[in-house]
Structure formats: structure tokens, C-alpha cells
Scaffold this motif. Structure first.
Motif: not given
Length: 373
Positions: A247-267
Motif C-alpha cells: 500500500l505504501f509503495l502504491a499510494l505514496s511512492p515518493e514518501a515510501a521507504p522504497v528499498v526497505p519496503a521492496r526487500l521486506c516484500l521479497r523476503g
């Protein structure tokens, strides 16, 4: 009727195979440090699960069902131990049968004496003596390994549950992804958003997912261990964290912590997929975005509304963000729903159907507090 020697030899060969089945099952379940399939332990798990399913089917309330299933993991452990000992017992008895002067009954007495006690029955002859010594050693090793196995299981269980307790204050009980983002931004009504702590949370849950993936695939019985609270579950907790990142990446891509969120999603989706495959579910390696999700756009809008209640900084229109959210969720939804249904996790929002029809439970929210004067 006396069994001919040829028949007893065939029975002894079958007994030797049974002993090998028991020993190999114990080895791959308790010693081998990787997920290796054991048909015996899988059969035991299915039989115990079937028995609990019959009882749970007669209980209508979720909390009572959870109370019934709270002992399922312990029942699986005891049933595994019993299965190993019984299979080994029958195997050694059949091995002793060709040498038993008083028939098959004395063979079972000699095998039981060695496997379960200190050996009150001692058969004559070199070959029977070797067999009963092996039986005694096998029983001792099985019991010792099972006792040493329990601390490892409960250490992994405690590590898993610690993060769940910490998450409950942010994501609610039962946990829900949009609730995690809303509460983190709301920060207990302080007026100061704590969204800057999300990178650290995603990093911790990436490590948590790796730990759970390793422990729960090496020791599959951990999947059946339920949280102390009826509204908590490791499945719905991880699902909530992944949904919050998506949700964070989809709704607020500028404010989202992109790298930690993506790594968490993958893990996280690798954790769900590995555990689901070990449990026997057919999960695709890389599902495409066109696979879609069972979550509806209306449910997505409900989540957006919850986040807007607390003034969460939403940068994109929901209709524009929806395809990106689906593209993230398709990676873990099928595996997460399969595991949640199999272990009958708490029916949190966005956690899929259960074996028995049950209404989703929304996060329990505390009443607004009063700041100190």
C-alpha cells in the motif's frame, strides 16, 4: 498353525524395512538441516489435522475453535514419537520372529522389552542378541533426539512471537496492513507522524521472514504452533506487514521507504511460498500480475478510507494506485491464503477464506485516551 521358516524370513525382511522407515524419518525430521520430506511424519500430521478438523467442525465460535486447536502442535509431536516407536517396535519384532522359539508372541515381547524398558527378556543366540541391542539403542536415540528437539522448537517459536507482540500495538489485533500504516502515522494521537520508523520495521520483518522461512521449513511442525492470544497469528501478522508495504509503495511512492519496503516484500513472499510448498501446496514460482487477486477494489477503497481518517499522506488517486498494489499482492496472496486456511489462522481482514465459514474480524481499536494535564 506354525508359520514356515520362509514366511518368517519374508516377515523379517519387511521388519527390516520398517526399522529403516522409522530411522530415516527420525533422521530427516530431527537431524537433517533442510526440508526433506518424510512420508511417515506427513501422514501423522494429516491424521492429527483430520482428527482436529472433525472436532472443530462441531464448534461454531472462532475463539472456541482456536482453543481446541491450541493443542494440535503438541498432539502432532506426541503422535510422531508414537509412530516412530510403534513402527520400530513392529519392525524389530518381525526381525526377531525367525529366531523366536515360542512363536511371534515371544518375538514381540523381546522387541518391546528392549525398545521400551531396560530389557527384562533376553533371547538366546548371537543374532537375536544383536537385534535386541539395536532395538534398545534405537529406542534410546529416538527419545533422546525428541527431548533435545523441543528446546530448538520453542526457541524458534519465542523468536517468532516476540515480533508479533511488538507489531500488535501498530497493526492492531488481529493485524491488518492499512491499520499498521494508519496507526503509525497517527502515533497514538500525538500529532507527530512516526512514518519515519517504517524503514526500520520493514528491515526487522525482512530478517524475521528469513528466520521463519528457515525454521518452519526445517521443522514443519512449527507451522502448527499457535500464538498465545486467540486473535494473533504469525500468518496474518506477516500478511499485514506485506500489505502495508504494498500500500505504501502504491499510494505514496515518493514518501515510501522504497528499498526497505521492496526487500521486506521479497523476503515475505519468499517465506510464504517456501512454507506453502513444504506443506504440499502447488505455488507458482513467479506469478504474473495478470493472475490478479481475490481482494476487491471496494476492499482496497475501504483501506484508503481508513488511512484518510488519520490524514495519511496519500499521493496518488486510488484508481491509479490499484494496479500497482495488485502487482505486489499477487506475489504472496495465494501462498498466504493457503497457509492461513491450513492452520486456521485468525480470520483477519484481507486474510482469505477458512475451511469453515467465519466472518472476518476487524482490528480491535482502543478508545481515545486523554493526555495527562
Amino acid at each position: 498353525m506354525v508359520m514356515p521358516l520362509a514366511g518368517r524370513v519374508v516377515a523379517a525382511v519387511a521388519g527390516g524395512l520398517l526399522v529403516l522407515v522409522a530411522v530415516s524419518s527420525v533422521t530427516v525430521t530431527l537431524i537433517v538441516s533442510r526440508p526433506v520430506k518424510s512420508r511417515l511424519t506427513r501422514w501423522v500430521d494429516r491424521m492429527v489435522d483430520w482428527a482436529y478438523e472433525q472436532v472443530a467442525a462441531r464448534v461454531g465460535d472462532y475463539r472456541r475453535r482456536d482453543q481446541v486447536r491450541a493443542t494440535q502442535a503438541a498432539a502432532v509431536l506426541l503422535a510422531q514419537l508414537a509412530a516412530w516407536l510403534i513402527v520400530a517396535y513392529v519392525g524389530f519384532a518381525l526381525l526377531l520372529w525367525p529366531f523366536a522359539a515360542r512363536g511371534v508372541v515371544s518375538a514381540f515381547v523381546d522387541a518391546g522389552s528392549s525398545l521400551f524398558t531396560l530389557g527384562f527378556a533376553v533371547p538366546a543366540g548371537t543374532a537375536p542378541a544383536v537385534i535386541v541391542f539395536l532395538a534398545a539403542a534405537t529406542g534410546l536415540v529416538i527419545l533422546t533426539l525428541q527431548i533435545a528437539y523441543l528446546p530448538t522448537l520453542y526457541a524458534a517459536f519465542n523468536r517468532r512471537e516476540t515480533q508479533l507482540v511488538l507489531l500488535s500495538e501498530r497493526a492492531g489485533v488481529p493485524s491488518w496492513g492499512p491499520e499498521l500504516l494508519a496507526r503509525t502515522h497517527y502515533a497514538l494521537g500525538t500529532g507527530v507522524s512516526t512514518l519515519d520508523t517504517m524503514p526500520d520495521l520493514y528491515a526487522r520483518w525482512e530478517s524475521w521472514a528469513a528466520d521463519v522461512a528457515e525454521s518452519h521449513t526445517t521443522y514443519p511442525v512449527l507451522v502448527r504452533f499457535r500464538s498465545p492470544g486467540p486473535l494473533s497469528s504469525w500468518v496474518t501478522a506477516l500478511l499485514a506487514v506485506l500489505d502495508s508495504a504494498a500500500l505504501f509503495l502504491a499510494l505514496s511512492p515518493e514518501a515510501a521507504p522504497v528499498v526497505p519496503a521492496r526487500l521486506c516484500l521479497r523476503g515475505g513472499f519468499r517465506c510464504f511460498n517456501r512454507i506453502a510448498r513444504v506443506m504440499g501446496f502447488d505455488i507458482p514460482e513467479d506469478p504474473g500480475p495478470d493472475a490478479g487477486t481475490t481482494l476487491t477494489y471496494a476492499e482496497f477503497l475501504d483501506a484508503v478510507a481508513r488511512m484518510r481518517e488519520v490524514g495519511f499522506p496519500i499521493e496518488r488517486d486510488p484508481a491509479e494506485a490499484w494496479p500497482d498494489f495488485v502487482g505486489w499482492r499477487v506475489n504472496y496472496e495465494q501462498a498466504a491464503y493457503a497457509v492461513a486456511a491450513a492452520v486456521y489462522a485468525v480470520p483477519a481482514l484481507w486474510s482469505g477464506p477458512r475451511r469453515h465459514k467465519v466472518s472476518p474480524i476487524a482490528p480491535i481499536r482502543p478508545q481515545r485516551g486523554h493526555p495527562p494535564k
